[in-house]
Design a protein around this motif. Structure first.
Motif, PDB file in Angstrom:
ATOM      1  N   ARG A  58       0.973  -1.291   0.011  1.00  0.00           N
ATOM      2  CA  ARG A  58      -0.077   0.064  -0.002  1.00  0.00           C
ATOM      3  C   ARG A  58       0.856   1.473  -0.007  1.00  0.00           C
ATOM      4  O   ARG A  58       0.288   2.457  -0.112  1.00  0.00           O
ATOM      5  CB  ARG A  58      -0.799   0.098   1.208  1.00  0.00           C
ATOM      6  CG  ARG A  58      -1.844  -1.134   1.109  1.00  0.00           C
ATOM      7  CD  ARG A  58      -2.956  -0.692   2.397  1.00  0.00           C
ATOM      8  NE  ARG A  58      -2.243  -0.774   3.493  1.00  0.00           N
ATOM      9  CZ  ARG A  58      -2.186  -1.774   4.547  1.00  0.00           C
ATOM     10  NH1 ARG A  58      -2.441  -3.040   4.127  1.00  0.00           N
ATOM     11  NH2 ARG A  58      -1.745  -1.544   5.630  1.00  0.00           N
ATOM     12  N   GLU A  60       2.717   2.326   2.627  1.00  0.00           N
ATOM     13  CA  GLU A  60       2.353   2.852   3.913  1.00  0.00           C
ATOM     14  C   GLU A  60       3.326   2.237   4.871  1.00  0.00           C
ATOM     15  O   GLU A  60       3.904   1.183   4.767  1.00  0.00           O
ATOM     16  CB  GLU A  60       0.892   2.573   4.337  1.00  0.00           C
ATOM     17  CG  GLU A  60      -0.175   3.171   3.480  1.00  0.00           C
ATOM     18  CD  GLU A  60      -1.309   2.929   3.812  1.00  0.00           C
ATOM     19  OE1 GLU A  60      -2.382   3.212   3.085  1.00  0.00           O
ATOM     20  OE2 GLU A  60      -1.581   2.005   4.778  1.00  0.00           O
ATOM     21  N   THR A  86      -5.335  -7.245   0.787  1.00  0.00           N
ATOM     22  CA  THR A  86      -4.746  -6.162   0.270  1.00  0.00           C
ATOM     23  C   THR A  86      -4.314  -6.332  -1.014  1.00  0.00           C
ATOM     24  O   THR A  86      -4.657  -5.575  -1.799  1.00  0.00           O
ATOM     25  CB  THR A  86      -3.582  -5.653   1.335  1.00  0.00           C
ATOM     26  OG1 THR A  86      -3.869  -5.307   2.603  1.00  0.00           O
ATOM     27  CG2 THR A  86      -2.845  -4.531   0.829  1.00  0.00           C
ATOM     28  N   LEU A  90      -5.620  -4.346  -4.442  1.00  0.00           N
ATOM     29  CA  LEU A  90      -4.620  -3.593  -5.307  1.00  0.00           C
ATOM     30  C   LEU A  90      -4.371  -3.972  -6.677  1.00  0.00           C
ATOM     31  O   LEU A  90      -4.077  -5.344  -6.995  1.00  0.00           O
ATOM     32  CB  LEU A  90      -3.156  -3.212  -4.388  1.00  0.00           C
ATOM     33  CG  LEU A  90      -3.150  -2.707  -3.330  1.00  0.00           C
ATOM     34  CD1 LEU A  90      -1.975  -2.683  -2.656  1.00  0.00           C
ATOM     35  CD2 LEU A  90      -3.729  -1.255  -3.383  1.00  0.00           C
ATOM     36  N   ALA A  96       4.665  -0.151  -5.632  1.00  0.00           N
ATOM     37  CA  ALA A  96       4.835  -0.662  -4.320  1.00  0.00           C
ATOM     38  C   ALA A  96       6.069  -0.416  -3.923  1.00  0.00           C
ATOM     39  O   ALA A  96       7.136  -0.346  -4.827  1.00  0.00           O
ATOM     40  CB  ALA A  96       4.275  -1.929  -4.293  1.00  0.00           C
ATOM     41  N   VAL A 113       2.841  -3.934  -7.025  1.00  0.00           N
ATOM     42  CA  VAL A 113       2.183  -4.823  -6.091  1.00  0.00           C
ATOM     43  C   VAL A 113       2.621  -6.424  -6.435  1.00  0.00           C
ATOM     44  O   VAL A 113       2.635  -7.163  -5.386  1.00  0.00           O
ATOM     45  CB  VAL A 113       0.828  -4.546  -6.327  1.00  0.00           C
ATOM     46  CG1 VAL A 113      -0.017  -5.352  -5.228  1.00  0.00           C
ATOM     47  CG2 VAL A 113       0.646  -3.273  -5.558  1.00  0.00           C
TER      48      VAL A 113
END
Length: 265
Positions: A58, A60, A86, A90, A96, A113
């Motif tokens: 993500r 994050e 998740t 995505l 990513a 991702v």
């Protein structure tokens, strides 16, 4: 890897086996090839890695799960589901944060991702082997996978070490480039692999570590996909009777040094 089974589906299968095996495990069972770890440490590690990887996908920073032991097996099931949910939500081609981009100039970064589909599949594969072997169980405990499917998983595991993990170790200055040419070669099993990122593939089913000069001494290690994967992940010694090592004595001693330094984090 040539399997038609998507990485995300394989991840789910391996996670399900890990969770089911963990539910019946004594948490204090030692996992000797992982230092002082016991099953509870192994379970907490993979739980935290799944949580971290979901955040990386993500782009994050993960919310820390806190110190101390996690409530297993519930914590593992929860974070396994978080990771897969998740990755399903995505776009696989979306950018990513990945291991491909550590130490790489921003303009050359290319992590997506999809990287985490494969990385977490293989992370779970290795730790599922850890768990089941520590408990005296054989195989992966995934009836849906054929022996050829399992071979392909282990070949993909080797491919990732040669093309992603070891080059990253060298790139970040964690280990020196090898001073010998190291080839890992199929000596059993059904599937030849194809290296696709950063490493050199020699005659399908063989991999060569990057970094050594072309004229450096050579050593070749022959074994099945699983045995070679366990070697490069530090789960099996070079002296294993299941491996055949070809090369002079000096090259073989240098290979021990290369392996001891760590091909993986």
């Amino acid at each position: 890897m040539s399997s038609d089974i998507p990485d995300l589906h394989l991840l789910r299968l391996l996670q399900a086996s890990f969770a089911a095996t963990l539910a019946d495990a004594d948490p204090r069972t030692p996992v000797p090839w992982c230092g002082r770890w016991r099953v509870e440490n192994l379970a907490d590690h993979l739980t935290r890695i799944h949580h971290w990887a979901a955040a990386q996908a993500r782009r994050e920073h993960e919310t820390p799960l806190g110190r101390g032991r996690l409530p297993q097996p519930e914590a593992y099931r929860e974070r396994a589901e978080e990771l897969v949910r998740t990755l399903e939500e995505l776009d696989p081609v979306a950018r990513a944060w990945t291991l491909l981009d550590d130490g790489v100039p921003r303009a050359e970064q290319r992590g997506s991702v999809a990287f985490w589909h494969r990385r977490q599949k293989l992370e779970t594969l290795v730790h599922l082997w850890d768990l089941r072997t520590a408990l005296g169980l054989t195989g992966l405990g995934v009836p849906a996978l054929s022996s050829a499917d399992e071979d392909e998983l282990w070949w993909d595991c080797i491919d990732e070490v040669v093309t992603v993990m070891h080059p990253r170790q060298v790139r970040l200055g964690r280990v020196a480039p090898p001073t010998i040419n190291v080839t890992l070669a199929e000596g059993g099993g059904a599937t030849a692999g194809v290296a696709t990122v950063g490493g050199e593939t020699v005659d399908g089913g063989e991999w060569r570590l990057v970094g050594a000069d072309d004229d450096a001494p050579a050593v070749r290690v022959v074994g099945t996909a699983r045995d070679l994967a366990l070697l490069v992940w530090g789960r099996a010694p070079l002296t294993s009777e299941r491996l055949r090592v070809e090369g002079d004595d000096d090259a073989q001693r240098e290979l021990l040094t290369v392996l001891a330094a760590g091909l993986t984090p």
